[in-house]
Design an enzyme around this catalytic site. Structure first.
Site, PDB file in Angstrom:
ATOM      1  N   LYS A  73       3.049 -10.070  40.879  1.00  0.00           N
ATOM      2  CA  LYS A  73       1.414  -9.915  40.339  1.00  0.00           C
ATOM      3  C   LYS A  73       1.599  -8.709  39.969  1.00  0.00           C
ATOM      4  O   LYS A  73       2.368  -7.914  40.525  1.00  0.00           O
ATOM      5  CB  LYS A  73       0.538  -9.845  41.184  1.00  0.00           C
ATOM      6  CG  LYS A  73      -1.080  -9.443  40.784  1.00  0.00           C
ATOM      7  CD  LYS A  73      -2.555  -9.673  42.178  1.00  0.00           C
ATOM      8  CE  LYS A  73      -3.902  -9.266  41.492  1.00  0.00           C
ATOM      9  NZ  LYS A  73      -4.439  -9.577  43.150  1.00  0.00           N
ATOM     10  N   SER A 148      -8.539 -12.117  41.303  1.00  0.00           N
ATOM     11  CA  SER A 148      -8.133 -11.523  40.423  1.00  0.00           C
ATOM     12  C   SER A 148      -6.244 -11.144  40.450  1.00  0.00           C
ATOM     13  O   SER A 148      -6.038 -11.032  38.647  1.00  0.00           O
ATOM     14  CB  SER A 148      -8.068  -9.328  40.190  1.00  0.00           C
ATOM     15  OG  SER A 148      -7.371  -9.640  41.867  1.00  0.00           O
ATOM     16  N   SER A 172      -9.400 -13.024  46.064  1.00  0.00           N
ATOM     17  CA  SER A 172      -8.188 -12.742  44.514  1.00  0.00           C
ATOM     18  C   SER A 172      -6.722 -13.910  44.676  1.00  0.00           C
ATOM     19  O   SER A 172      -6.800 -13.752  43.729  1.00  0.00           O
ATOM     20  CB  SER A 172      -8.401 -11.553  44.048  1.00  0.00           C
ATOM     21  OG  SER A 172      -9.057 -10.676  43.985  1.00  0.00           O
TER      22      SER A 172
END
Length: 481
Positions: A73, A148, A172
């Site tokens: 990420k 997210s 997330s």
């Protein structure tokens, strides 16, 4: 073999051990897959084939993940590589050091394989708040992948990555894992080092794995978990061998079902799939008991006070002086601050900074922030009472609905915030939780269930999850791209 990209890490490690393939072949296969399908998904922000191949030729002599590519990420620091949190204000930022999880992955032979898209600074539940472009759901590209960590979930689901890591502040990892039909885990707060994770809300953030099955999740968590003196919130608790918990046996395991997580308004197909999963585990010998987490109804309100308060403090450092973007031709220092932050942050980031600054301001601190901290303790106590009663795990839906349409909730922040209604309490309490596939809608969208454990008892979660997975085949389905 031309389908290496579709295999799990466990399957690939078996082939590597037999020397029937080499790490470069895995990299080529996964890269080729990404080249083929990522134009539909847009899960990656950066993907460098030559760099990955170079890394694959310089691996340690042994390691638990030797030769396995892992996507990362974009809020986790990788030395010398763009790390932007999908925000304009960090465009061009290259960290001078690796996050501890990156060092751990490299030491076990993993190949760092691209940076994945996300909501800006992890502010979102749909991956639409990236300053680059939205990521789309591999099962239906008219829908969101969750957020997210939507990029990490989507690339694993689309076989563009074997494994990935993301961060989870209010769901997330688990919510996008649920919506994309993969496994995602938020470990106990303090189990995995946050050193090198660009902070959103420091008392809530945790790094965790995205994988195609439970065995890979246990493997990847075992690699990245452990005490780190560079992180003051890291806890010095021994990391067990999670593989030893992978048993197709839940006889005698006590699983709690909280009534507050089966609420009016949740999707009927989601509820039906989760209740079928409960029935399956009961049929395999688990003891199913009703439990209560009575302060759940306050979780969303508490979260959006505490998380935004911490975010407003953490993001104060991005002002054009040291990191990333700076406005052009500022008239003076104040003008630079104002225009850099005004031009660099997106709308959702500004909304959360303003809200967080407000709840911390003089005259409102006691009324909002202090009260929210007290209610947070009540939510934590709820979980402790359930585990004190003898429950090994708690089982709930991960998300109240399947993936929704792109743009469907963009104009209604409250509706978007409620996407995380079943995941937020776990972060407030600090306990571990995992999302895994438990069905599909009639329209072909994945449905996920959440298993929550007591502090540092991720092993029990893996036990229940592996037993369920061993008796279903949801995790073997792949989207048609």
């Amino acid at each position: 073999m031309d389908n290496l990209y579709s295999l799990t890490a466990g399957e690939l490690l078996g082939l590597l051990d037999k020397k029937t393939i080499n790490p470069e072949e895995i990299i080529e296969s996964v890269y080729s897959r990404a080249q083929s399908v990522d134009k539909k998904i847009k899960g990656y922000l950066n993907l460098d084939r030559e760099k990955a191949l170079s890394r694959a030729k310089d691996l340690p002599s042994s390691g638990k993940l030797k030769g396995i590519p892992v996507a990362v990420k974009d809020n986790i620091c990788v030395e010398g590589e763009l790390t932007t949190c999908a925000s304009k204000i960090l465009r061009g930022f290259k960290p001078p050091y690796n996050a501890t999880v990156i060092e751990k992955l490299k030491s076990e032979g993993a190949v760092i394989f691209g940076k994945t898209n996300m909501d800006e600074f992890a502010f979102g539940s749909s991956c639409e708040n990236s300053s680059y472009f939205p990521t789309l759901n591999p099962w239906d590209t008219s829908r969101i992948p969750g957020g997210s960590s939507g990029g990490s979930a989507a690339v694993v689901s689309a076989d563009e990555a074997i494994m990935a890591i993301g961060s989870d502040t209010g769901g997330s990892i688990r919510q996008p894992a649920s919506l994309c039909g993969v496994v995602g885990m938020k470990p106990t707060y303090g189990r995995v080092s946050r050193y090198g994770l660009i902070a959103f809300a420091s008392s809530l953030d945790q790094i965790g794995p995205f994988t195609k099955d439970i065995k890979d999740a246990a493997l990847l968590l075992g690699v990245i978990a452990g005490f780190d003196e560079k992180d003051s919130t890291s806890v010095n608790v021994p990391v067990p061998d999670y593989a030893s918990y992978l048993k197709n046996d839940v006889k005698g395991m006590k699983i709690g079902i909280p009534k507050e997580y089966f609420v009016e308004g949740m999707d009927k197909e989601v509820e039906a799939s989760v209740r079928e999963a409960i029935a399956l585990l009961k049929g395999k010998g688990a003891q199913i008991v009703d439990v209560s987490l009575p302060h759940t109804e306050y979780a969303v309100a508490v979260y959006y006070i505490l998380a935004t308060a911490e975010a407003s403090s953490n993001l104060a450092r991005f002002d054009g002086v040291q990191y990333g973007y700076r406005c052009e031709d500022p008239a003076n220092l104040l003008d630079m601050y104002e225009r850099t932050r005004g031009e660099g942050f997106g709308a959702e980031a500004k909304r959360r900074i303003i809200l967080g600054t407000y709840v911390l301001s003089s005259g409102y601190y006691d009324a909002y922030y202090l009260k929210a901290q007290k209610v947070r303790m009540l939510i934590k106590n709820d979980f402790e009472q359930v585990f004190k009663s003898g429950c090994d795990c708690i089982l709930t839906p991960t998300s109240p609905t399947p993936a929704f349409k792109v743009g469907e909730r963009s104009a209604d922040p409250l509706s978007m915030y409620l996407s995380d209604i079943f995941t937020i309490s776990v972060n407030l309490a600090g306990v571990p939780a995992l999302s895994m596939p438990c069905g599909f809608t009639k329209g072909g969208l994945p449905i996920g269930m959440q298993l929550i454990g007591n502090f540092f008892e991720e092993g029990k979660i893996f036990n229940a999850a592996y037993a369920y997975e061993s008796n279903t085949d949801w995790h073997k389905r792949s989207p048609k791209l």
